[in-house]
Structure formats: structure tokens, C-alpha cells
Scaffold this active site. Structure first.
Site, short mmCIF file in Angstrom:
data_model
loop_
_atom_site.label_atom_id
_atom_site.label_comp_id
_atom_site.label_asym_id
_atom_site.label_seq_id
_atom_site.Cartn_x
_atom_site.Cartn_y
_atom_site.Cartn_z
N ASP A 169 0.88 -1.18 0.00
CA ASP A 169 0.00 0.00 0.00
C ASP A 169 0.91 1.22 0.00
OD1 ASP A 169 -1.63 2.16 0.53
OD2 ASP A 169 -2.55 1.31 2.33
N GLN A 184 0.62 6.56 0.73
CA GLN A 184 1.26 7.66 1.44
C GLN A 184 2.74 7.80 1.09
OE1 GLN A 184 -0.44 9.81 3.10
NE2 GLN A 184 -2.39 8.71 3.31
N LYS A 203 -4.27 11.70 -3.95
CA LYS A 203 -3.29 12.06 -2.93
C LYS A 203 -1.99 12.59 -3.54
CE LYS A 203 -4.96 8.47 0.25
NZ LYS A 203 -5.71 9.31 1.19
N CYS A 249 -9.40 5.47 9.17
CA CYS A 249 -9.51 4.13 8.58
C CYS A 249 -8.44 3.20 9.14
CB CYS A 249 -9.41 4.19 7.05
SG CYS A 249 -10.80 5.05 6.29
#
Length: 463
Positions: A249, A252, A275, A418
Site C-alpha cells: 500500500d 502515502q 493524494k 480508517c
């Protein structure tokens, strides 16, 4: 005593007023990567003052130049979504005004132009993360759909009873829930790694958990709560030693640093456009070619087929096999424009600036009395992402966020982000989070800290 905003009446938000230092001044845009020009050099001023990357790029973001309730907007909710430069907005407008058409299905000029730009965006994504081939990039609605694609296509086809999926308790819900579904259907077992003493997922425990029963490791690159950065290249090496695959993931990390999928050797990686200065409604899955080719389709319909008969169908090769129906064409083109913009600045330059800004935010926030900041302390050996999740003793994080917004025009996030399992492990239900991007300044951080101090004083007056 916990003070609740329910008993406090605050001024409701008034109209927004756009302000520009010079309304006749055209917005400056950072040149595209194909341009010979380059952004002005970064200042190495440790105070991140005038001449910094933020001061150079802020004119490109019209939304930042406004007042909320008579005060300058301070946008510190970038981990949830970033703002969009004029170049991205213009790319979207240009598509809809100049060559709006469906892709891959028409021979006329508009369709050919739209197809070229859509596929060029795919190539830009591949180049941005250094994929071997643009066919390793699958466009999805978002990173959540990308993870679900892997879960339902690769997961249901490859996991069986007793197989193990290794995760950390700091994963986003989008990286946990799909694998719960798969585990329920296949009998696979989910195992979670807790945090170590430094409030970072315990990497040594993670290494120990990756046994021969492990078939997949699902792990974040950068935590959206702890601001910690995991050594993905090591995790991938440990997993591959036992024949397990790794899904990263990177929501970020891709917007904030150089991410090289070939160097990491990850099997799958997901990220989200919104993002990284791109539009909402589109993300992408990177998957190694041999894995994507072996996986069955996730959704059925148009575009993903080779031939359709009444009793069976054959399927296109990746990535088309996973892109059923009309895609988000304008959004993909907008993502391509965002990648041009970020590439022209340079991801290493963005990362270097944000590390300085992250340290400044952490130092200032952690020095405020009664504030508890989560995650590791920055040091020579520990790099934090440019975000801080925190709580203030005796004040609910949503009350903090509400007061900051209505009284100071400072936008932060509150809630569980989340990441409910992580918050339970930390012993709290929720937290407040201030998250930065390269267009944020030292002044933004100072304004936030001043506003937070005023917020804390306000609620302390009720005790």
C-alpha cells in the site's frame, strides 16, 4: 474531564472569499517534464522560509489562496487528499472541451486523441514508479479497488485453507477488509504484527512471522497515522525467500518520495491519484507481468474481452482484462498531468523538503503541553513522513478539528483515519491529524500551532 463541543456554540462557517496577492497576476505553473526549463532551485534554509519549495509552488494551487471566516486558509489534510495545481485542472478542462470521446472503440479523431492521451497517462504512471512495462499498470477507481482486485482475482485463485496472509495492525481498512473476505471464503488465516517500543510495526516480528505457510504479505510503505516508513525492500526479500508474494500500500509514499517498483521488487503495489495532485476517482495497481497474466478477470463486461460467445468468453491481455467498461478517461489524463507536474519538480526534491518540514511539525507539536504525538521520534536514523496524529488530554479530537476550522481556518482531520485496529492498540478511539505536502510552509505549521494553543486554552477555560 472531557469537554464536548455539544455544549459550545461556535460561529458557523461563512462564505469563502478568494484572495490573490495580485488578482491580475497569471497563475505560474511548474513546467512539464518534457520542457527544457526546470523549477527554481530549492532553498536549504532550515527554517523553510522564503525561497522554499512551498513558496515557489503555492501560486500553482488556486484553492489555497482564499479566506475562510475572514482568515487565511491553512490546509493540513493532505493525507486524506491533496490539492490540484492549475495544470491538472486545465488538463481535465481541455479533455472535456477539446476531445471528449470514448477510448479504444472509435476510429474518428476525437476517439483516437482520447485513446492516445489515456494510454500516455498509463505510460507516465509506469515511468513514475519505474515499472518495466506500461502493461503492468491497471487503472482502477482508487487504491481500495486495486487491493480488492488483487484479493478477488489473485487471492481467491491462489489461497487455500491454512495459508497465511501477514499484515500489520497499522494497515488501512482497505488493506484489511478485502483479505477478511478472502479468508472467509478460502480458509486462509490472517496474522497481524503489533507495534514495537518505538511505535512502529515490529519489523523483526514481521520477519519471524513470514514462514513457509505465508503466501502473501500485505503491508503499507508509510503509515497514515504513525508517519513511520517501513523497509519494503527487506520485507520483500524475506517474503520471496519463502515463496510468498508482497502487496504494498503505497498511497502515502508515491506522492511524497521516489518509489521504484523494480528496486523494491514488490509483486503488487497500489496508489491513488487524489493524494498526488491528481483527480479523484482513479488509482492504479502495479503488478508484475507474469502475475497479472495468470490472474482471472475481476469484473466482466465490455473492453476486458477478446471474444464473447453465448456459452463462454475469452479475455483480453492485461491491463485491458482488468478494465471492464468505460474507464475514467479524463481522470487518467488528469493523473498524467499531475505526474508531469511532480516530475518537473523532482520527487527527491519534494522528499527532502518534506523531511525538513516533517521534523519542524513534530518538534513544534510535541512541545505543546498536554499533546501526545503518535509514532516514532525523528532522528538521524528515523525519518518521519510529513504528518502527525495526536491527541490533546481531555479534549476530543473532533472538537479540536471543529474549533480549528471555525475559529482559525485551519483544516485538519479527526477520527480513526480508517485504522481502527491501530487506534485500539494505542488505547484511543480516534485522533487528530495534521498532514503536509510540498506546498505547505513553515508559516502554515506556525499558524497551526498558534491556533491549536488557542483551542486548548479555550477548552481549558471550561474545566
Amino acid at each position: 474531564m472531557m469537554i464536548s463541543m455539544e455544549a459550545v456554540v461556535l460561529k458557523l462557517p461563512s462564505s469563502l472569499r478568494t484572495i490573490h496577492p495580485n488578482p491580475n497576476r497569471a497563475l505560474r505553473t511548474v513546467p512539464f517534464a518534457s520542457s527544457a526549463a526546470a523549477p527554481a532551485p530549492l532553498s536549504t534554509d532550515p527554517h523553510l522560509g522564503p525561497g522554499s519549495l512551498a513558496h515557489l509552488t503555492r501560486p500553482d494551487f488556486p484553492i489555497l489562496h482564499q479566506e475562510v471566516n475572514g482568515k487565511r486558509l491553512v490546509y493540513l489534510d493532505n493525507a486524506a487528499t491533496s490539492q490540484k495545481p492549475a495544470a491538472v485542472v486545465n488538463a481535465l478542462r481541455n479533455y472535456y472541451e477539446s476531445y471528449n470521446s470514448n477510448v479504444h472503440r472509435g476510429i474518428h479523431y476525437l476517439s483516437a486523441k482520447a485513446t492516445d492521451e489515456y494510454e500516455l497517462a498509463r505510460q507516465k504512471v509506469a515511468n513514475f514508479i519505474n515499472a518495466s512495462d506500461c502493461r503492468e499498470i491497471v487503472f482502477t477507481r482508487n487504491a481500495t479497488e486495486a487491493i480488492n482486485l488483487v484479493a478477488y482475482s489473485w487471492g481467491l485463485s491462489n489461497l487455500k485453507e491454512g495459508d497465511e496472509v501477514i499484515l500489520t495492525i497499522a494497515e488501512h481498512h482497505s488493506a484489511i477488509v478485502p483479505w477478511q473476505f478472502v479468508a472467509q471464503k478460502t480458509g486462509a488465516v490472517l496474522k497481524f504484527v503489533n507495534l514495537g517500543e518505538d511505535e512502529v510495526p515490529d519489523v523483526e516480528k514481521l520477519r519471524e512471522m513470514i514462514s513457509k505457510q505465508a503466501k502473501l504479505v500485505v503491508v503499507h510503505h508509510v503509515s497514515n497515522v504513525l508517519a513511520s516508513v517501513l523497509p519494503i525492500d527487506q520485507v520483500v526479500s524475506w517474503a520471496h525467500d519463502v515463496g510468498a508474494k508482497v502487496l504494498v500500500d503505497a498511497c502515502q509514499s508515491v506522492p511524497h518520495m521516489v518509489v521504484d517498483v523494480r528496486s523494491l521488487d514488490a509483486d503488487f503495489l497500489v496508489a491513488s491519484s487524489h493524494k498526488m495532485c491528481g483527480p479523484t476517482g482513479i488509482g492504479f495497481l502495479y503488478g508484475k507481468s507474469e502475475l497479472l497474466s495468470s490472474m482471472p478477470p475481476f469484473l466482466g463486461g465490455g473492453e476486458m474481452i477478446s471474444n464473447v460467445f453465448l456459452d463462454h468468453s475469452t479475455y483480453a491481455e492485461p491491463p485491458s482484462k482488468f478494465e471492464a467498461g468505460t474507464p475514467a478517461i479524463g481522470e487518467a489524463i488528469g493523473l498524467g498531468a499531475a505526474i508531469d507536474y511532480l516530475s518537473a519538480i523532482g520527487m527527491q526534491k519534494i522528499h527532502k523538503y518534506e523531511v525538513e518540514l516533517a521534523n519542524y511539525l513534530y518538534d513544534r507539536l510535541s512541545s505543546v503541553p498536554s499533546v501526545r504525538v503518535y509514532g516514532p521520534k525523528p532522528s538521524r536514523s528515523v525519518t518521519r513522513a510529513a504528518l502527525c496524529s495526536f491527541n490533546v488530554e481531555g479534549v476530543h479530537p473532533t472538537d479540536i478539528a471543529t474549533f480549528l476550522d471555525q475559529q482559525h481556518a485551519v483544516a485538519i482531520r479527526s477520527g480513526h483515519h480508517c485504522a481502527q485496529p491501530l487506534h485500539r492498540y494505542l488505547g484511543v478511539n480516534s485522533s487528530a491529524r495534521a498532514s503536509l505536502y510540498f506546498y505547505n510552509t513553515k508559516e502554515d505549521v506556525d499558524d497551526f500551532i498558534d491556533a491549536l494553543s488557542d483551542t486548548i486554552n479555550f477548552f481549558a477555560s471550561f474545566k
